[in-house]
Design a protein around this motif. Structure first.
Motif, mmCIF file in Angstrom:
data_model
loop_
_atom_site.group_PDB
_atom_site.id
_atom_site.type_symbol
_atom_site.label_atom_id
_atom_site.label_comp_id
_atom_site.label_asym_id
_atom_site.label_seq_id
_atom_site.Cartn_x
_atom_site.Cartn_y
_atom_site.Cartn_z
ATOM 1 N N TYR A 64 0.870 -1.171 0.000
ATOM 2 C CA TYR A 64 0.000 0.000 0.000
ATOM 3 C C TYR A 64 0.910 1.225 0.000
ATOM 4 O O TYR A 64 1.320 1.715 1.046
ATOM 5 C CB TYR A 64 -0.909 -0.018 1.227
ATOM 6 N N ASP A 65 1.269 1.692 -1.205
ATOM 7 C CA ASP A 65 2.256 2.751 -1.374
ATOM 8 C C ASP A 65 1.559 4.110 -1.391
ATOM 9 O O ASP A 65 1.006 4.529 -2.414
ATOM 10 C CB ASP A 65 3.035 2.519 -2.673
ATOM 11 N N LEU A 66 1.609 4.808 -0.264
ATOM 12 C CA LEU A 66 0.912 6.080 -0.149
ATOM 13 C C LEU A 66 1.555 7.168 -1.004
ATOM 14 O O LEU A 66 0.853 7.993 -1.598
ATOM 15 C CB LEU A 66 0.886 6.518 1.317
ATOM 16 N N HIS A 67 2.880 7.175 -1.072
ATOM 17 C CA HIS A 67 3.541 8.196 -1.888
ATOM 18 C C HIS A 67 3.224 8.008 -3.366
ATOM 19 O O HIS A 67 3.090 8.977 -4.116
ATOM 20 C CB HIS A 67 5.053 8.160 -1.650
ATOM 21 N N ARG A 68 3.085 6.771 -3.781
ATOM 22 C CA ARG A 68 2.715 6.486 -5.163
ATOM 23 C C ARG A 68 1.317 7.029 -5.448
ATOM 24 O O ARG A 68 1.073 7.654 -6.487
ATOM 25 C CB ARG A 68 2.776 4.979 -5.390
ATOM 26 N N GLN A 69 0.373 6.799 -4.538
ATOM 27 C CA GLN A 69 -0.980 7.324 -4.707
ATOM 28 C C GLN A 69 -0.966 8.841 -4.788
ATOM 29 O O GLN A 69 -1.646 9.443 -5.629
ATOM 30 C CB GLN A 69 -1.860 6.881 -3.545
ATOM 31 N N ALA A 70 -0.183 9.462 -3.896
ATOM 32 C CA ALA A 70 -0.117 10.918 -3.887
ATOM 33 C C ALA A 70 0.503 11.439 -5.182
ATOM 34 O O ALA A 70 0.066 12.466 -5.724
ATOM 35 C CB ALA A 70 0.686 11.392 -2.685
ATOM 36 N N ALA A 71 1.522 10.738 -5.699
ATOM 37 C CA ALA A 71 2.173 11.163 -6.940
ATOM 38 C C ALA A 71 1.202 11.091 -8.118
ATOM 39 O O ALA A 71 1.169 11.991 -8.970
ATOM 40 C CB ALA A 71 3.405 10.309 -7.208
ATOM 41 N N VAL A 72 0.418 10.014 -8.185
ATOM 42 C CA VAL A 72 -0.551 9.879 -9.266
ATOM 43 C C VAL A 72 -1.617 10.960 -9.173
ATOM 44 O O VAL A 72 -1.980 11.606 -10.167
ATOM 45 C CB VAL A 72 -1.184 8.471 -9.255
ATOM 46 N N THR A 73 -2.131 11.175 -7.962
ATOM 47 C CA THR A 73 -3.149 12.212 -7.779
ATOM 48 C C THR A 73 -2.591 13.582 -8.147
ATOM 49 O O THR A 73 -3.277 14.405 -8.779
ATOM 50 C CB THR A 73 -3.653 12.210 -6.330
ATOM 51 N N GLY A 74 -1.336 13.837 -7.773
ATOM 52 C CA GLY A 74 -0.713 15.108 -8.119
ATOM 53 C C GLY A 74 -0.552 15.283 -9.614
ATOM 54 O O GLY A 74 -0.770 16.383 -10.155
ATOM 55 N N ALA A 75 -0.174 14.211 -10.314
ATOM 56 C CA ALA A 75 -0.035 14.286 -11.774
ATOM 57 C C ALA A 75 -1.375 14.585 -12.437
ATOM 58 O O ALA A 75 -1.458 15.375 -13.385
ATOM 59 C CB ALA A 75 0.548 12.982 -12.301
ATOM 60 N N TYR B 169 -20.254 11.958 -7.965
ATOM 61 C CA TYR B 169 -21.115 12.655 -8.922
ATOM 62 C C TYR B 169 -21.992 13.678 -8.210
ATOM 63 O O TYR B 169 -22.440 13.462 -7.067
ATOM 64 C CB TYR B 169 -22.034 11.672 -9.649
ATOM 65 N N ARG B 170 -22.246 14.759 -8.895
ATOM 66 C CA ARG B 170 -23.282 15.717 -8.482
ATOM 67 C C ARG B 170 -24.097 16.020 -9.724
ATOM 68 O O ARG B 170 -23.528 16.408 -10.759
ATOM 69 C CB ARG B 170 -22.664 16.990 -7.896
ATOM 70 N N ASP B 171 -25.394 15.826 -9.646
ATOM 71 C CA ASP B 171 -26.275 16.001 -10.809
ATOM 72 C C ASP B 171 -25.781 15.165 -11.990
ATOM 73 O O ASP B 171 -25.803 15.603 -13.148
ATOM 74 C CB ASP B 171 -26.363 17.480 -11.209
ATOM 75 N N PHE B 172 -25.275 13.956 -11.677
ATOM 76 C CA PHE B 172 -24.853 12.960 -12.667
ATOM 77 C C PHE B 172 -23.621 13.389 -13.464
ATOM 78 O O PHE B 172 -23.320 12.813 -14.498
ATOM 79 C CB PHE B 172 -26.010 12.603 -13.604
ATOM 80 N N ALA B 173 -22.893 14.389 -12.953
ATOM 81 C CA ALA B 173 -21.622 14.806 -13.553
ATOM 82 C C ALA B 173 -20.499 14.527 -12.553
ATOM 83 O O ALA B 173 -20.673 14.739 -11.347
ATOM 84 C CB ALA B 173 -21.651 16.290 -13.903
ATOM 85 N N PRO B 174 -19.356 14.025 -12.997
ATOM 86 C CA PRO B 174 -18.259 13.712 -12.072
ATOM 87 C C PRO B 174 -17.707 14.955 -11.380
ATOM 88 O O PRO B 174 -17.485 15.995 -12.017
ATOM 89 C CB PRO B 174 -17.200 13.086 -12.975
ATOM 90 N N THR B 175 -17.498 14.835 -10.074
ATOM 91 C CA THR B 175 -16.853 15.902 -9.310
ATOM 92 C C THR B 175 -15.467 15.492 -8.829
ATOM 93 O O THR B 175 -14.652 16.350 -8.505
ATOM 94 C CB THR B 175 -17.704 16.304 -8.093
ATOM 95 N N ALA B 176 -15.192 14.189 -8.754
ATOM 96 C CA ALA B 176 -13.871 13.732 -8.314
ATOM 97 C C ALA B 176 -13.695 12.260 -8.654
ATOM 98 O O ALA B 176 -14.650 11.478 -8.596
ATOM 99 C CB ALA B 176 -13.685 13.947 -6.818
ATOM 100 N N ALA B 177 -12.478 11.902 -9.001
ATOM 101 C CA ALA B 177 -12.103 10.500 -9.221
ATOM 102 C C ALA B 177 -11.197 10.080 -8.065
ATOM 103 O O ALA B 177 -10.267 10.808 -7.697
ATOM 104 C CB ALA B 177 -11.378 10.339 -10.552
ATOM 105 N N LEU B 178 -11.471 8.914 -7.501
ATOM 106 C CA LEU B 178 -10.826 8.481 -6.263
ATOM 107 C C LEU B 178 -10.107 7.146 -6.438
ATOM 108 O O LEU B 178 -10.268 6.466 -7.451
ATOM 109 C CB LEU B 178 -11.878 8.346 -5.161
ATOM 110 N N ASP B 179 -9.340 6.788 -5.419
ATOM 111 C CA ASP B 179 -8.753 5.448 -5.261
ATOM 112 C C ASP B 179 -7.748 5.114 -6.354
ATOM 113 O O ASP B 179 -8.049 4.418 -7.325
ATOM 114 C CB ASP B 179 -9.844 4.372 -5.207
ATOM 115 N N TRP B 180 -6.512 5.560 -6.135
ATOM 116 C CA TRP B 180 -5.459 5.402 -7.132
ATOM 117 C C TRP B 180 -4.379 4.424 -6.693
ATOM 118 O O TRP B 180 -3.289 4.410 -7.260
ATOM 119 C CB TRP B 180 -4.854 6.776 -7.443
#
Length: 372
Positions: free
Chosen positions: A89-100, A247-258
């Motif tokens: 469970y590589d937290l820095h990897r997740q953070a790097a992907v989210t940052g990119a 989703y809010r009103d069926f439009a994406p507001t955030a993508a999670l879990d990287w």
């Protein structure tokens, strides 16, 4: 969001941790005061997220600094004693992907504030990120059994589907961070995926699991039928599904879990996107529920993805089989953990550790109709 009841016969009891939330709130507050160098910081409204995943523990809280109230999310690495779903469970990897993803601006993602690798403050490594607004289609019980996404109009669901596939194309158009580029040479993602899948299965068996014949059948086919050529690698989500989108009103507001992000062919994510909904749709129909039969149809998803990305995807039956086998290993691990915690008894047939074992058998027998 109000939860809809599960049909009779669907077990929704899933224990992933024994974490005491009151103790966690106190420890988190102490850590924040040190990290912020501000002894006035307080933690309020700490609750377990309803959409907390099967691998990590996700906790919502409010950080109060004077008049400023900041809604944030704490993601804890799994407890080693709780039969973690994945070996790492590589937290820095997740953070790097989210940052990119945030830097590219093609996909909405929450900002990661801090990564703490030391287990001392909270007992496990963790990261803290901003809380995004929106609602994710639930997994437990799955969204196909009822609720706002089933009750939506065809126009609303079409808008949701189009926006979700466009989001996936945006992920694949994002330059991968160096944390993923270190995985290996370009163009080897599919071979790595198959090797990783086999290694993951071996790890689950060695770490308190059982051997599952249907999964071993699937792994043999994946090795024997590996496509001679694969599409060029992209930044792949690794868990591309609408349950990881807010989703809010069926439009994406955030993508999670990287945590599963990798360099891999785009077919990997596209197949997972289609497979996951079909698995849930089959489940709904097996319980006499209509579900969402016209939603995320393979042919529609692939055609829209081609339009949005400019890529034509290849060898989709193979990647759909890869998705079914890989998800089977995950489910077998989750079932083993459920048995470990006493939520369910151990199945007498080891194939039944795989929730979708009937679907997987028809896939391996080349009898499943994907409507591609």
């Amino acid at each position: 969001m109000t939860r809809h009841p599960a049909p009779d016969g669907v077990n929704t009891t899933v224990t992933t941790t024994r974490t005491d939330l009151a103790e966690l709130a106190a420890a988190l507050q102490s850590w924040l005061r040190t990290a912020d160098d501000d002894p006035s910081v307080t933690v309020e409204d700490l609750t377990r997220s309803e959409s907390s995943g099967m691998s990590s523990v996700t906790v919502l809280f409010t950080a109060v600094r004077g008049r400023d109230r900041s809604e944030q999310v704490l993601r804890l690495a799994p407890e080693p004693s709780a039969l973690p779903v994945f070996p790492g469970y590589d937290l820095h990897r997740q953070a790097a992907v989210t940052g990119a993803l945030a830097d590219a601006g093609l996909v909405p993602v929450p900002r990661v504030r801090r990564v703490e690798e030391s287990p001392e403050p909270l007992g496990r490594p963790f990261l803290v990120m901003d809380r995004a607004d929106g609602t994710a289609p639930p997994d437990n019980p799955p969204y196909v059994f009822g609720g706002p996404f089933v009750d939506a109009t065809p126009t609303e669901r079409d808008r949701m589907q189009r926006a979700s596939v466009a989001l996936l194309a945006g992920v694949h158009a994002t330059p991968p961070p160096d944390a993923l580029r270190a995985d290996g040479a370009a163009g080897t993602g599919l071979a790595r995926l198959v090797d990783d899948t086999a290694g993951y299965y071996a790890w689950t068996v060695s770490e308190g699991g059982v051997r599952v014949p249907i999964l071993e059948d699937g792994l043999r086919r994946l090795r024997d039928e590996l496509p001679a050529q694969a599409s060029p690698d992209v930044l792949a989500w690794g868990d591309a599904r609408i349950g990881n989108i807010l989703y809010r009103d069926f439009a994406p507001t955030a993508a999670l879990d990287w945590e599963g992000a990798a360099l891999a062919p785009p077919e990997y994510d596209a197949a997972w996107f289609v497979f996951f909904h079909r698995m849930y749709q089959d489940m709904a129909e097996s319980f006499g529920k209509p579900g969402l039969p016209g939603f995320l149809r393979a042919a529609d998803v692939l055609e829209q993805y081609r339009t949005d990305s400019g890529r034509t995807l290849h060898d989709m039956p193979y990647f759909l089989m890869l998705s079914a086998v890989r998800m089977g290993i995950i489910f077998a691990r989750i079932k083993a953990r459920s048995v470990h915690f006493g939520d369910t008894p151990a199945p007498t047939d080891p194939d039944e550790y795989v929730l979708h074992h009937r679907m997987l058998r028809t896939i391996l027998d080349d009898r499943y109709e994907w409507e591609i």
